[in-house]
Design a protein around this motif. Sequence first.
Motif, PDB file in Angstrom:
ATOM      1  N   SER A   1     -27.810  11.863-172.137  1.00 56.64           N
ATOM      2  CA  SER A   1     -27.967  12.874-173.156  1.00 56.64           C
ATOM      3  C   SER A   1     -26.871  12.742-174.217  1.00 56.64           C
ATOM      4  O   SER A   1     -27.136  12.768-175.420  1.00 56.64           O
ATOM      5  N   TRP A   2     -25.647  12.569-173.737  1.00 59.57           N
ATOM      6  CA  TRP A   2     -24.536  12.432-174.678  1.00 59.57           C
ATOM      7  C   TRP A   2     -24.665  11.192-175.526  1.00 59.57           C
ATOM      8  O   TRP A   2     -24.429  11.211-176.728  1.00 59.57           O
TER       9      TRP A   2
ATOM     10  N   THR B   1     -31.656  16.246-176.452  1.00 51.42           N
ATOM     11  CA  THR B   1     -31.249  17.516-175.847  1.00 51.42           C
ATOM     12  C   THR B   1     -32.246  17.986-174.799  1.00 51.42           C
ATOM     13  O   THR B   1     -32.225  19.151-174.426  1.00 51.42           O
TER      14      THR B   1
ATOM     15  N   TRP C   1     -27.160  12.540-165.881  1.00 59.10           N
ATOM     16  CA  TRP C   1     -28.050  12.464-167.044  1.00 59.10           C
ATOM     17  C   TRP C   1     -27.430  13.190-168.232  1.00 59.10           C
ATOM     18  O   TRP C   1     -27.288  12.646-169.322  1.00 59.10           O
ATOM     19  N   MET C   2     -27.047  14.433-167.979  1.00 55.40           N
ATOM     20  CA  MET C   2     -26.468  15.218-169.056  1.00 55.40           C
ATOM     21  C   MET C   2     -25.181  14.569-169.558  1.00 55.40           C
ATOM     22  O   MET C   2     -24.880  14.578-170.743  1.00 55.40           O
ATOM     23  N   GLU C   3     -24.419  14.020-168.607  1.00 52.63           N
ATOM     24  CA  GLU C   3     -23.119  13.481-168.999  1.00 52.63           C
ATOM     25  C   GLU C   3     -23.239  12.153-169.732  1.00 52.63           C
ATOM     26  O   GLU C   3     -22.429  11.838-170.587  1.00 52.63           O
TER      27      GLU C   3
ATOM     28  N   GLY D   1     -32.773  17.596-171.507  1.00 51.90           N
ATOM     29  CA  GLY D   1     -32.192  18.233-170.330  1.00 51.90           C
ATOM     30  C   GLY D   1     -33.218  18.660-169.308  1.00 51.90           C
ATOM     31  O   GLY D   1     -34.108  17.894-168.955  1.00 51.90           O
TER      32      GLY D   1
END
Lengths: 505, 513
Positions: free
Chosen positions: A285-286, A330, A280-282, A332
């Motif tokens: 989100s990016w 953001t 998800w973050m990689e 997260g």
Amino acid sequence: MEQILLDFDLRVMAPELVIVSAAALLSIIDLLLKESRSRKVIGWFGLAAVVLAGVFVAMAFGHEPYQILADTYRIDSFSLMFKAILLAGTAGVFLFSLASGKEEWKSREGEYYYLLLTALLGAMVMVSSADLITLFVGLELLSLSSYILVGIRKERGEANEAAWKYVVLGGVSSAFILYGMSFAYGLAGSTNLFEISRRFAEGMGGSGHLFIYLSLFLMMVGFGFKVAFVPFHMWAPDVYQGASTPIAAFLAIVSKTAAFAFIIRVLLVAYSPLMSDASWMEVVSWMLMIVAALSMILGNTIALRQTNAKRLMAYSSIAQAGYLVVPFATIGLVPFDLFPSMLFYLVAYLFMTFGAFVVIEFVTKDRGHGGISAFAGLSRRSPWLAAAMTLFLISLAGLPLTAGFFGKFYLITSTLFNNQEWLAAVMILTTIVSYYYYFGIVRQMYFLPPYSDQKVPVPWLATIAILLGVGGTIGLGLFPEPLLTFIGELDWTSVLSIASSGAPQ
Amino acid sequence: MTQWLNALPTLITFAPLIGLAVLLFLPQDKTRAHRMVGIAGTLPSLVLALVMFGRFDPLKQGLQWAQSIPWFDIPLGLINRQAPATKLVFNYSMGVDGLSMPLVVLTCLVATLAAIASVYVKQRTKAYYTLLLLLLVGMNGVFLSANFFLFFIFFEVTLVAAFFLIGIWGFLGREKAANHFLLYNGLGSGFLLFAMIGLLLLSGSLDYATIQQQAGGLVKQVHLLEPQQVSLVWLIFISLIVAFAIKLPMFPFHSWMLRVHVEAPTPVVMIHSGVLLKMGAYGLIRFGVGFFPGLMDRAATVLAVLGLVNILYGAILAFVETELKRVLAYSSVSHMGIILFGLVAMNEAGLKGAVFQSVSHGLISALLFFIVGSLYERTKTTELNELGGLAKPMPILSGLLLFGGMALLGLPGLSGFISEFMAFLGLFQERPVVAAVGALGLVLASAYTLRACLKTTFGPLKERFSDMADVKGWEVGSLFTLVFLIVVIGVYPAVLAYPMEQTLEVILAGIGG
């Protein structure tokens, strides 16, 4: 226990019921009224309905989260807060429409008002549903009504062009969303967001993993069209320019807010299992952060070259969409961070954008063209109007003592708290770029000689509308406390709770 | 009585709003009335600032007349799960200490004189004075606020007000100058905003006292911090320096300031050169040296070299320029370099010199631009080659110009001397080589000042200037007020030095001796 329709307390739907019955009633009144009669009364009636619905929404705050009809209709802090923004925005648009005369298409004025109501209804359904089917129905109701509203001045070439572009691209975006939804349904076997979430949690890491992301991306693309962030922003300038100004304001405020609510709900509820996933973050989100940064950069830089006031506002709104995506990009691990800052900015955005559009309407109408040179010397013709416009522009540019400043400050603060220094830097730098074009209008108003000595005629209704915008912009800039406290104290986790379906206490 | 006095900083800041409100109700065409109200509107602040000066207790450390009212707070429970009970508190905090007090008095004084000098502004006087009073609110707020958030807001108020003042009432290139001003300073505010939020992140509140405690503590133990935090601290520090370097302006960021000096109406230049630039110096001392003494120490070499560039570059160009306002603009660049010198010395003499130089240069440039305004009103030119021999038709004005020049080049007995002396004294203790090279700037200062003065007042008198009238009574009055103050500070520097001693002691204690 099987529940039937009558088991539910339908009174909780009062706001929607008010709007839908008003729309139906007004369409009949429109038919019965003589051709020659003014349709203003329909507009006033519509405004009254919106206000009444607003009262019902205000009364519903503070109750336990509640849902009826298998989550197709939910009452929680999320839906109420967004609904309040939608209703306030639409009320403003009604006031705005009543203030600006419509000689050229008088016969369709009734239609205009009840289509505004149906568009609002669609938006309200979008913010209060947790089921893909109703979400999509709401979206389509909003979209179809807006297509007509954009093209309602059908004698004008530019309105036709705008409506055509809007229909085609809007249709494409709906198709994307529907396609994404079909994958979600295919994987989960349900259209209920909570059910989907449960199934996704089970299916993570399995063979369906990729399809979960695919469904999300497809929906994101459609959402991108609706809120006009880069790279799906191309329609916005043409549509804003071609549509009548109140409708442009409606698209910028109401339509965009509803789209944000839609995607946040879908993401937070259905895709919550993904958020604990490293990818998800990689990935997501990016991707969102890059989209946000691109919107801010492109929106603000292309706006530099605009000479038409409404096109300029369109690019500015693309940039604003970028700022609004930031909290959402953001999120997260602590998903509820995003609400306070985003909602504050939305409210601020509502006041300043609305005010700016009202001023633009009357100034450009007086001059006979929509270029920003229509503002030349406004400070000498109508000093108070110029002062109000300056305030809105300063707020949009994010300078202090205005709602816009505080909103941006809050957004940037949360971004830095989430350790995204580079994104905060992009936000700040693009804000500074935006000074140039917002102050371009200021320059016209204050530095250049006027084209006539006459005051710009502003009807009293428009004066009220502008004063509301000024009040909100300064009020939130000086005293953000009440709104901050209010938003801060709402229970945002209720979005995720599977609420009881008993009667609200 | 004490209750009333407690709000003194607030009263000083917002007193011009009375005049502003009156102005709004005057009709557009009553130019004389606008003028009277505009000048009168600056007076309450001036009187209160003088009261403050008189009642300031030089023996007390910390803020005086400190006032702190909760304004709003951002609930943090959602942002930071580790500490659910905390919130970000924003206070309306005002107060004054030895560092800001002289600058406030300077601000009010220069503003009143600028309002008087604005007699030569003839168009749209209502809007003009409204904005001038708004600018005064912003400037006083900048110096009197004791909270970074508040500081930032006032800082931006000055930006907006000055933008209009330059863009509407300036000379031919006014729009371009206003744009440059806005964009450069906007960039500066961007850095400032970043630094502000960073500090908020570090200390949870933006009151100066809290930041000093929290951030100061953090920075002292740099070796204990995680690498990510270290880089954040450095980012904040560099943002702060860049923000104020643009305002000061430091060497590569100075182009906007030249334009403003040349294109803005002269009363606005009085304020701009006299006060607005000093906000940069104030920020560097208050936030740079005050909050991050450790980092400032490490950056000192770079800043000292940049200060040196400022001094020499400004001085050389001031010597070459052929237009009076540009000469003065470059001389400002040069003099701001001296402030930097004092700053980076980081010792008592140096910091004192920096504040002294701020106040002294504020007075001197206000004097000089007042003169330039009066001169331009009569000659309609400020090109040095077209001027000359003005001492004959205008002995008083020429005399005052010469006096201003003397003060600018640092003649002993005038305020310029004592401030430059202290700044250089401070730096000689720390970095003798840089200081020695910088001292060349003083030589050049004599050269360019004398050249400009002589070209204006001596030499053959141009035909068309021969029947020029000398300054009027009100101009003489205003000018002599400035002259008087320049002499007083030059002869009796303790009047300025004494009140700031305790404050500097606190800052120096932070540096760690």
